[in-house]
Structures are given as structure tokens and as C-alpha cells.
Design an enzyme around this catalytic site. Structure first.
Site, PDB file in Angstrom:
ATOM      1  N   GLY A  92      -0.661   7.076   2.117  1.00  0.00           N
ATOM      2  CA  GLY A  92      -0.614   5.667   1.717  1.00  0.00           C
ATOM      3  C   GLY A  92       0.820   5.207   1.561  1.00  0.00           C
TER       4      GLY A  92
ATOM      5  CB  VAL B 150       3.736   7.182  -2.514  1.00  0.00           C
ATOM      6  CG1 VAL B 150       4.785   8.218  -2.911  1.00  0.00           C
ATOM      7  CG2 VAL B 150       3.723   6.044  -3.521  1.00  0.00           C
TER       8      VAL B 150
ATOM      9  N   GLY C 286      -2.984  12.469   1.719  1.00  0.00           N
ATOM     10  CA  GLY C 286      -2.881  11.024   1.457  1.00  0.00           C
ATOM     11  C   GLY C 286      -1.615  10.431   2.027  1.00  0.00           C
TER      12      GLY C 286
ATOM     13  CE  LYS D  46      -1.934   2.110 -16.973  1.00  0.00           C
ATOM     14  NZ  LYS D  46      -1.012   2.667 -16.011  1.00  0.00           N
TER      15      LYS D  46
HETATM   16  P1  NAD Z   1      -2.303   4.101  -1.571  1.00  0.00           P
HETATM   17  O1  NAD Z   1      -3.608   3.523  -1.954  1.00  0.00           O
HETATM   18  O2  NAD Z   1      -1.324   3.294  -0.766  1.00  0.00           O
HETATM   19  O3  NAD Z   1      -2.545   5.470  -0.741  1.00  0.00           O
HETATM   20  C1  NAD Z   1      -3.542   6.385  -1.018  1.00  0.00           C
HETATM   21  C2  NAD Z   1      -3.888   7.070   0.299  1.00  0.00           C
HETATM   22  O4  NAD Z   1      -4.823   8.111   0.044  1.00  0.00           O
HETATM   23  C3  NAD Z   1      -4.547   6.123   1.308  1.00  0.00           C
HETATM   24  O5  NAD Z   1      -3.915   6.251   2.567  1.00  0.00           O
HETATM   25  C4  NAD Z   1      -5.987   6.608   1.341  1.00  0.00           C
HETATM   26  O6  NAD Z   1      -6.614   6.384   2.592  1.00  0.00           O
HETATM   27  C5  NAD Z   1      -5.797   8.086   1.052  1.00  0.00           C
HETATM   28  N1  NAD Z   1      -7.003   8.780   0.611  1.00  0.00           N
HETATM   29  C6  NAD Z   1      -8.038   8.295  -0.114  1.00  0.00           C
HETATM   30  N2  NAD Z   1      -8.956   9.257  -0.297  1.00  0.00           N
HETATM   31  C7  NAD Z   1      -8.474  10.383   0.309  1.00  0.00           C
HETATM   32  C8  NAD Z   1      -8.963  11.711   0.457  1.00  0.00           C
HETATM   33  N3  NAD Z   1     -10.136  12.095  -0.034  1.00  0.00           N
HETATM   34  N4  NAD Z   1      -8.195  12.610   1.127  1.00  0.00           N
HETATM   35  C9  NAD Z   1      -7.012  12.237   1.658  1.00  0.00           C
HETATM   36  N5  NAD Z   1      -6.503  10.983   1.559  1.00  0.00           N
HETATM   37  C10 NAD Z   1      -7.239  10.073   0.891  1.00  0.00           C
HETATM   38  O7  NAD Z   1      -1.661   4.625  -2.939  1.00  0.00           O
HETATM   39  P2  NAD Z   1      -0.134   4.975  -3.238  1.00  0.00           P
HETATM   40  O8  NAD Z   1       0.520   3.799  -3.859  1.00  0.00           O
HETATM   41  O9  NAD Z   1       0.486   5.640  -2.053  1.00  0.00           O
HETATM   42  O10 NAD Z   1      -0.332   6.047  -4.415  1.00  0.00           O
HETATM   43  C11 NAD Z   1      -0.790   7.360  -4.146  1.00  0.00           C
HETATM   44  C12 NAD Z   1      -0.984   8.099  -5.459  1.00  0.00           C
HETATM   45  O11 NAD Z   1       0.247   8.113  -6.185  1.00  0.00           O
HETATM   46  C13 NAD Z   1      -2.013   7.472  -6.403  1.00  0.00           C
HETATM   47  O12 NAD Z   1      -2.617   8.511  -7.146  1.00  0.00           O
HETATM   48  C14 NAD Z   1      -1.154   6.628  -7.334  1.00  0.00           C
HETATM   49  O13 NAD Z   1      -1.781   6.442  -8.595  1.00  0.00           O
HETATM   50  C15 NAD Z   1       0.066   7.519  -7.475  1.00  0.00           C
HETATM   51  N6  NAD Z   1       1.292   6.796  -7.820  1.00  0.00           N
HETATM   52  C16 NAD Z   1       1.753   5.784  -7.031  1.00  0.00           C
HETATM   53  C17 NAD Z   1       2.923   5.114  -7.379  1.00  0.00           C
HETATM   54  C18 NAD Z   1       3.476   3.997  -6.536  1.00  0.00           C
HETATM   55  O14 NAD Z   1       4.653   3.647  -6.722  1.00  0.00           O
HETATM   56  N7  NAD Z   1       2.720   3.453  -5.590  1.00  0.00           N
HETATM   57  C19 NAD Z   1       3.621   5.484  -8.558  1.00  0.00           C
HETATM   58  C20 NAD Z   1       3.139   6.548  -9.332  1.00  0.00           C
HETATM   59  C21 NAD Z   1       1.966   7.189  -8.952  1.00  0.00           C
END
Ligand code: NAD
Length: 347
Positions: free
Chosen positions: A179, A181, A177, A80
Site C-alpha cells: 500500500g 507505505v 502489503g 485518541k
Molecule cells: P494501505 O491501505 O495503503 O495499504 C495496505 C495494503 O495491504 C494494501 O495494498 C492492501 O491491498 C494490502 N493488504 C490487505 N490485506 C492484505 C493481506 N491479507 N495480505 C497482503 N496484503 C494485504 O495502508 P498503509 O498506509 O500503507 O499502511 C499499512 C500499515 O501500516 C497499516 O497497518 C497502517 O495502520 C500502518 N501504518 C501506516 C502509517 C502511514 O503513514 N500510512 C503510519 C503508521 C502505521
């Protein structure tokens, strides 16, 4: 500082402190293990309170990547990088080129990619000076759909193990959440017949989920106490903690968020409460699996990525079964399994 004695140092193979006066670059590249292959893990740009915090973060994250990549069956080690400072003030083409030179100097023992506050555009700049970059636009593409697929299959594995059900028809899932994913996961759960309860700070995403998937919207702090089978953290880290665990009515925790448990002790607390915790770095490996295929010498192949992501179901079933046989928390068992894979590679 007694560097080698730090708990988080954990026998890192290499830690490189990089600086470039002209651009203000201050970065740390941590290579935890290359036992399984070159170390791979994203680069985070963060305004740490002090350098010690940055060092702790990068060491923990790189060790986490070793375990994640091992459990995902990848021929990759764990590493990392962190760039220290305020991204809004410091980001520049020259800074990312300087970072790219630093990555290049590690000589292919570390591949970088996007993480918090780093865009695909930033990585394209890094790629101007080094080939040791993955997750580029036009190659493996957005990892989120692969993370969503792995998380969906992980929920299925947990439901089968805990509730004895082969399908998700009528299973109630609280998704925190929506987002990249979380929303895709909801689509898959809805298609599979699950009932959804959702929370987010983004009202548009909530309204879309209600319209598209018939999801019930609840307030942010109400999501934990819903009468559901599965609680799926897909937003923030540390959402499973001393305050939220007593509220949970779900018998399964399975979501994509990184670092879901606020402290190691919560693994045991969940076990004692009879809640099946699906270790986060196993269930959310779909994205890195997809990205990893960019690093291998063979050309990127989406079908191969999907095949490897589908294996998350079997890996988790093994974790659950072993944890039950050994009467141990699932997080500890996943760590043990990862350590065994790495130890074998070191023989
Ligand atoms: P993203 O930023 O697209 O989505 C996060 C979502 O969480 C957003 O819609 C945001 O509004 C919401 N959010 C923020 N604070 C909140 C709260 N207090 N309560 C409810 N919702 C809230 O991120 P993502 O890419 O969808 O990733 C989500 C999680 O998965 C993160 O922890 C990320 O580290 C992890 N992750 C993502 C991936 C990937 O491929 N994108 C891979 C491994 C792990």
C-alpha cells in the site's frame, strides 16, 4: 462498570464521552498522558459491536500513542478518539462539526488527526470549528513516505544488529502489503540492493512491484514461510500469531503495520525462537513524527521531520542492545524505555 479498575484504563488523565443528538454523533476522546505535551493521535470511525468495545479500543490506542510519541522523541503525549457507528450511514458535515466542537472543548489537551475511515476532507471540516487538528492537506501532507523512510531505516538497524551487515545488498525481504507505505518501502529496499518477495490482494500493485523492483510474487498465505532474512508486515494487524510464527524462516520481523503481534505472549515466543522483533510503534513512527511538526509552534519543516525520522535507527539499536543485555523481549524493553521517558517528564 468498574471503570477505573479496567486494565486498559491505565490511569488515563481524561476520558470524554461526547454525543450530539441532531447528528447522531457518539464519540469517545481519550487522553492517556500529557506529560510530554498535548496528547496527539488520530480519530477512528468504526461500527463497534458495543460501547464497551469502543471504549477498550480507544483506551488501548491512546496509551499506544503515549508510548509511540515518547519513543519518537516528540514533545507530545498520547490520545485518541473514536466515533461510534457505520461511517457510510452517519458521515455528514454537521457530524464532523459536532466532533470538532467536542475536541475544542478538551481545550488543546488533545489534537486529532485521520485514522481508519477518516479522510483529510473530514478533518478539514473538523478544522472549521477547532484548531486542534493535525495532518491537514496543504500542511505536513501525506505521512506515508515518512513512515516508509523510518521503516527502511528500522530494517537497516535490525539487519546490522542481527546479521552484522551495514548494507542491505543481497538481503532477502518478504513484504506483506504494497500500500502507501509498503510500496514506497519496496522502492527503498530495491535501491539498497535487497531482493524482494511480495504479497498483496491488489494484483496491480504486485505486477508493478515485479516490473519495477524485480520482486517475486507469492500467494497471500505463502509469504510467511519464505526463505528470507526479514519478514516485513505492512498490511494488517495481528499477522504475527500462533499460526504464522511456526512458518517463519526469517530471523527479523520489521514492518510498518500497527499492532503486529496478536497477543503480548508473542513477544516472548519470538525471542525464544531467536527472531528479532522490531517493536511496531517504534519503527512505524515516521508518519506521526511528520504530523507532529504541524502541532509545534514553529512552522512545519520537512528537513526537521526527516532528521527526527532518521533517529529511529538509533532508538531501535538501543532497544535491541538493551533487550540483549537484559535478556528480555524487545517489545517489553521498548515499553520500559517509553515509561522511563514519561516518568522523567513527570518529575
Ligand atoms: P494501505 O491501505 O495503503 O495499504 C495496505 C495494503 O495491504 C494494501 O495494498 C492492501 O491491498 C494490502 N493488504 C490487505 N490485506 C492484505 C493481506 N491479507 N495480505 C497482503 N496484503 C494485504 O495502508 P498503509 O498506509 O500503507 O499502511 C499499512 C500499515 O501500516 C497499516 O497497518 C497502517 O495502520 C500502518 N501504518 C501506516 C502509517 C502511514 O503513514 N500510512 C503510519 C503508521 C502505521
Amino acid at each position: 462498570m468498574a471503570f477505573f479498575d479496567l486494565v486498559d484504563f491505565d490511569n488515563h488523565e481524561q476520558v470524554v464521552f461526547c454525543s450530539d443528538k441532531a447528528t447522531g454523533l457518539k464519540a469517545i476522546i481519550a487522553v492517556h498522558s500529557t506529560a510530554l505535551g498535548p496528547a496527539a493521535g488520530g480519530c477512528r470511525f468504526w461500527d463497534y459491536a458495543n460501547d464497551e468495545q469502543a471504549l477498550t479500543d480507544v483506551l488501548r490506542l491512546s496509551k499506544g500513542m503515549t508510548y509511540k510519541n515518547a519513543m519518537a522523541g516528540l514533545k507530545l503525549g498520547g490520545g485518541k478518539a473514536v466515533i461510534i457507528g457505520n461511517p457510510k450511514a452517519l458521515k455528514s458535515t454537521a457530524l464532523f462539526e459536532a466532533f470538532g466542537r467536542a475536541v475544542n472543548n478538551v481545550g488543546g489537551r488533545y489534537y486529532t488527526a485521520e485514522d481508519v475511515n477518516i479522510t483529510t476532507g473530514d478533518m478539514a471540516t473538523v478544522n472549521q470549528v477547532t484548531d486542534y487538528v493535525a495532518g491537514l492537506d496543504g500542511k505536513s501532507g501525506n505521512p506515508a513516505p515518512f513512515t516508509a523512510l523510518g521503516t527502511f531505516l528500522g530494517i537497516k538497524a535490525a539487519v546490522k544488529f542481527k546479521l552484522g551487515k551495514d548494507d542491505l545488498h543481497g538481503i532477502k525481504v518478504a513484504v506483506q502489503g504494497l500500500g502507501s507505505v509498503g510500496y514506497d518501502l519496496c522502492a527503498k529496499l530495491h535501491t539498497a540492493g535487497a531482493q524482494l518477495i511480495v504479497s498483496d490482494i491488489n494484483h496491480e500493485a504486485l505486477e508493478n512491484a515485479a516490473a519495477e523492483f524485480g520482486a517475486t510474487i507469492v500467494e497471500l498465505d505463502e509469504i510467511y514461510s519464505q526463505e528470507v532474512d526479514v519478514f516485513s508486515p505492512c498490511a494488517l494487524g495481528a499477522s504475527i500469531n500462533d499460526d504464522t510464527i511456526p512458518q517463519l524462516k526469517a530471523s527479523i520481523i520489521a514492518g510498518c503495520a500497527n499492532n503486529q503481534l496478536a497477543a503480548e505472549k508473542h513477544d516472548q515466543i519470538l525471542k525464544d525462537k531467536g527472531i528479532l522483533y522490531t517493536p511496531d510503534y517504534v519503527i512505524n513512527a515516521g508518519g506521526i513524527i511528520n504530523v507532529s511538526l504541524e502541532i509545534y509552534p514553529e512552522p512545519y519543516c520537512a528537513d526537521e521531520a526527516t532528521r527526527l525520522v532518521e533517529n529511529i535507527y538509533n532508538t531501535l539499536t538501543t532497544v535491541f542492545t538493551t533487550a540483549a543485555e537484559q535478556d528480555k523481549p524487545t517489545g517489553i524493553v521498548a515499553d520500559q524505555m517509553a515509561q522511563e521517558i514519561i516518568a522523567k517528564a513527570n518529575l
